[in-house]
Design an enzyme around this catalytic site. Structure first.
Site, PDB file in Angstrom:
ATOM      1  N   HIS A 180       4.822  -7.674   7.952  1.00 59.17           N
ATOM      2  CA  HIS A 180       3.405  -7.319   7.951  1.00 59.17           C
ATOM      3  C   HIS A 180       2.526  -8.548   7.679  1.00 59.17           C
ATOM      4  O   HIS A 180       2.996  -9.592   7.210  1.00 59.17           O
ATOM      5  CB  HIS A 180       3.133  -6.238   6.902  1.00 59.17           C
ATOM      6  CG  HIS A 180       3.423  -6.704   5.499  1.00 59.17           C
ATOM      7  ND1 HIS A 180       2.572  -7.515   4.771  1.00 59.17           N
ATOM      8  CD2 HIS A 180       4.484  -6.472   4.700  1.00 59.17           C
ATOM      9  CE1 HIS A 180       3.084  -7.760   3.592  1.00 59.17           C
ATOM     10  NE2 HIS A 180       4.258  -7.139   3.519  1.00 59.17           N
ATOM     11  N   GLU A 254       9.503  -1.202   1.390  1.00 56.46           N
ATOM     12  CA  GLU A 254       9.862  -2.371   0.591  1.00 56.46           C
ATOM     13  C   GLU A 254      10.592  -1.965  -0.686  1.00 56.46           C
ATOM     14  O   GLU A 254      10.547  -0.808  -1.119  1.00 56.46           O
ATOM     15  CB  GLU A 254       8.594  -3.170   0.265  1.00 56.46           C
ATOM     16  CG  GLU A 254       8.785  -4.429  -0.583  1.00 56.46           C
ATOM     17  CD  GLU A 254       9.743  -5.459   0.021  1.00 56.46           C
ATOM     18  OE1 GLU A 254      10.962  -5.155   0.119  1.00 56.46           O
ATOM     19  OE2 GLU A 254       9.281  -6.558   0.378  1.00 56.46           O
TER      20      GLU A 254
END
Length: 373
Positions: A180, A254
């Protein structure tokens, strides 16, 4: 007119009401040397009623898949079929033809329209996605079409992801691993796990640069994202360029850094010095209230297996975070735990890993940021 050496058509002189059409297409390079294969079976899938294959020159996987579908529907029409079951391992084509996904990519629009026009000529058409292993007949025809393009005196053109020193066979599932873009926590170099910071202006620009890279090349069958906003916004930007929806996979989230969430390296080390020291060298150690890297590996491996099953033989854009991306690369390389601590991945970087049906794997690219320059 003389047909391309990779072209082949065969239709039995029989009329049937209900048939099964299986189709496939491939590109060795995406875009690269491309071809399609299509086969028409009777309703019990006991007899082959028609086969078609053709080399297409240079094209993408998606174009080849649509061309295979069109050839299969044309063969079914010539057989006089009224009811057709279409089975393909392309999730993109099946979902678009079923009307569940929109078609916006300029290369796909005329092909989808032609396939839809043919489909309207039957009494009923059902669209079913199947795993690649169940589409082996059409896959073989497509590969024969691509092989024929090399000529009788040449070896078949190898797939771009089959290095000569590897014993793997078939078409791999290619993971395009995109981290990202920038967030406020990444600017301050703070642990950013299950928190949900937004992208900064720089992060949005990074996402747009990555999207231009993917949109200009195409060939992506699916865009899959972590559920966290920083990954989803990055994924949605690329998905718009590719005319694809974003599919969220919880396994790509994550690491849970627990009580260290939002802390800097120095702050976490000062808070829990002994635990932090152990965590930096032992993947079984959890941050307080968090998740160990071993636990991350287990869920990421499950996510990888799930995506391989769903998108076998396709290019999948996976938008995630540092640890899950490192873990996919670690799995592909069969590397030890030290790999996680020694590999650096920049924001909005691209890495590529490929996984074969026979268990083989390779890594093509790591931490490429050329699209950001």
């Amino acid at each position: 007119m003389q047909r391309d050496p990779g072209a082949y058509q065969g239709v039995r002189s029989v009329t049937v009401d209900h048939v099964i059409v299986e189709a496939d297409g491939g590109s060795r390079g995406n875009p690269g040397t491309a071809g399609y294969g299509a086969v028409v079976f009777d309703a019990d899938r006991d007899a082959v009623l028609a086969e078609r294959r053709e080399h297409l020159g240079i094209a993408t996987n998606n174009v080849a898949e649509y061309r295979g579908l069109i050839a299969g529907l044309e063969a079914a029409r010539e057989l006089g079929a009224g009811e057709v079951d279409v089975r393909m391992d392309s999730k993109l084509v099946i979902e678009q033809m079923a009307g569940r996904w929109k078609v916006k990519h300029p290369d796909m629009i005329p092909l989808q329209r032609r396939a839809a026009e043919l489909a309207r000529g039957f009494d009923e058409v059902r669209w079913t996605w199947i795993p690649r292993a169940e589409n082996s007949h059409a896959d073989r025809l497509a590969n024969e079409a691509m092989d024929a393009a090399a000529g009788p005196s040449a070896d078949p053109v190898p797939t771009p992801s089959s290095p000569g020193w590897m014993a793997t066979t078939g078409t791999p599932t290619r993971f395009l691993l995109l981290r990202h873009g920038q967030t406020p926590l990444s600017v301050e170099r703070r642990y950013s796990g299950r928190g949900n910071p937004e992208l900064t202006e720089a992060g949005l620009a990074q996402a747009a640069s990555a999207a231009r890279r993917f949109g200009s090349r195409g060939g992506v069958a699916a865009v899959v994202s972590s559920p966290l906003d920083r990954a989803r916004v990055t994924a949605e930007t690329a998905a718009r360029a590719l005319d694809l929806p974003v599919q969220v996979h919880e396994g790509l989230i994550e690491t849970d850094f627990g009580d260290w969430e939002g802390l800097t390296f120095a702050e976490a080390a000062a808070r829990d010095p002994e635990l932090h020291r152990k965590w930096l060298s032992d993947t079984s150690v959890r941050p307080p209230g968090g998740e160990s890297f071993d636990e991350v590996r287990e869920r990421v491996a499950d996510a990888r297996d799930d995506l391989i099953e769903r998108f076998a033989g396709s290019n999948v854009l996976v938008v995630s975070h540092v640890t899950p991306i490192k873990t996919v690369l670690q799995l592909a390389l069969d590397a030890g735990p030290a790999f996680l601590y020694r590999l650096h991945l920049d924001l909005a970087s691209l890495s590529i890993a490929e996984f074969y049906g026979d268990g083989g794997a390779s890594v093509r690219l790591v931490n490429d940021t050329s699209h950001l320059s």
